[in-house]
Design a protein around this motif. Structure first.
Motif, mmCIF file in Angstrom:
data_model
loop_
_atom_site.group_PDB
_atom_site.id
_atom_site.type_symbol
_atom_site.label_atom_id
_atom_site.label_comp_id
_atom_site.label_asym_id
_atom_site.label_seq_id
_atom_site.Cartn_x
_atom_site.Cartn_y
_atom_site.Cartn_z
ATOM 1 N N TYR A 84 1.871 6.835 -9.300
ATOM 2 C CA TYR A 84 1.137 6.654 -8.040
ATOM 3 C C TYR A 84 2.003 5.846 -7.083
ATOM 4 N N ASP A 85 1.952 6.212 -5.815
ATOM 5 C CA ASP A 85 2.445 5.319 -4.776
ATOM 6 C C ASP A 85 1.735 5.640 -3.475
ATOM 7 N N LEU A 86 1.721 4.648 -2.606
ATOM 8 C CA LEU A 86 1.144 4.805 -1.280
ATOM 9 C C LEU A 86 1.857 3.827 -0.363
ATOM 10 N N GLY A 87 2.435 4.352 0.702
ATOM 11 C CA GLY A 87 3.124 3.514 1.664
ATOM 12 C C GLY A 87 2.267 3.275 2.888
ATOM 13 N N PHE A 88 2.680 3.847 4.021
ATOM 14 C CA PHE A 88 1.934 3.709 5.271
ATOM 15 C C PHE A 88 1.299 5.044 5.627
ATOM 16 N N ASN A 89 -0.014 5.036 5.873
ATOM 17 C CA ASN A 89 -0.741 6.247 6.248
ATOM 18 C C ASN A 89 -0.896 6.267 7.762
ATOM 19 N N LYS A 90 -0.265 7.228 8.395
ATOM 20 C CA LYS A 90 -0.260 7.297 9.850
ATOM 21 C C LYS A 90 -1.626 7.709 10.425
ATOM 22 N N GLU A 91 -2.440 8.368 9.620
ATOM 23 C CA GLU A 91 -3.772 8.756 10.098
ATOM 24 C C GLU A 91 -4.705 7.554 10.186
ATOM 25 N N THR A 92 -4.648 6.711 9.158
ATOM 26 C CA THR A 92 -5.551 5.560 9.102
ATOM 27 C C THR A 92 -4.921 4.295 9.674
ATOM 28 N N ASN A 93 -3.603 4.339 9.932
ATOM 29 C CA ASN A 93 -2.871 3.181 10.439
ATOM 30 C C ASN A 93 -2.901 2.021 9.451
#
Length: 216
Positions: A84-93
């Motif tokens: 799993y990874d998650l960086g920056f989500n441009k939709e949710t800011n």
């Protein structure tokens, strides 16, 4: 959890990068029994196990990475793969740290089905980027828990996961480690480490600006 401590790992070329203050195995540590394919919740806390306890300062924004490694007699021999990874989500800011804070420190993942059964170390990691514009300024917060996984297919998908070692998985000049969050605002951020296994469809969120919180 293995390695509970508040301070980050600044030098990720040391063994502390595995689990912060533990090599990753201990005969005194119990294993949590989990089923492959089931959802598993990772919860970060700062001082105590309450919903009101903020997991990290809001200024310490950045990605989350979660790895599995099959337990070995010698922790140096553990081969890790990212699930799993998650960086920056441009939709949710929002960065992954924001998502976890909004959920009282919790991130929900799925234990992969297509792995081998057996004893593993689940390695969770928060990466705070508020000082990452300077060499060796990125702050790593790894922690580990030991799992006994059953119900898996006992084989990897093709292609299999990309295995890495800790230390050794990260380079100081990686664009996700030496990174100016205030200039780029997450728009071109690349999460460090190998690709996630099993592969997930890439998101294509629209570009929006990042609002920077006040530093404490």
């Amino acid at each position: 959890m293995l390695g509970p401590r508040l301070s980050p790992v600044a030098n990720f070329t040391t063994k502390e990068i595995r689990c912060r203050n533990n090599d990753g195995t201990s005969p005194k540590t119990e294993y949590l029994s989990v089923k492959a394919g089931n959802e598993f919740s990772v919860v970060w806390r700062h001082h105590n196990d309450t919903l009101e306890d903020n997991m990290v300062s809001p200024s310490h924004r950045g990605p989350c990475m979660i790895y599995l490694g099959k337990v070995e007699d010698n922790p140096d021999d553990i081969k890790w793969f990212k699930i799993y990874d998650l960086g920056f989500n441009k939709e949710t800011n929002k960065w992954c740290s924001d998502v976890a804070r909004d959920n009282h420190g919790r991130v929900d993942i799925v234990i992969p089905k297509d792995i081998e059964n057996g004893k593993y170390i689940l390695r969770t990691e928060l990466l705070a980027l508020h000082k990452a514009m300077d060499p060796w300024g990125a702050q790593f917060y790894p922690n580990c828990v030991q799992l006994d996984i059953s119900g898996a297919s006992n084989k990897f998908l093709d292609p299999p996961p990309e295995f890495v070692s800790f230390p050794g998985a990260y380079e100081p000049d990686h664009p996700g480690i030496l990174y100016n969050r205030r200039i780029d605002k997450g728009l071109n951020y690349v999460v460090p480490g190998p690709a996630v296994y099993p592969p997930v469809e890439a998101e294509s969120p629209s570009s929006v600006s990042e609002e920077e919180p006040n530093e404490p």
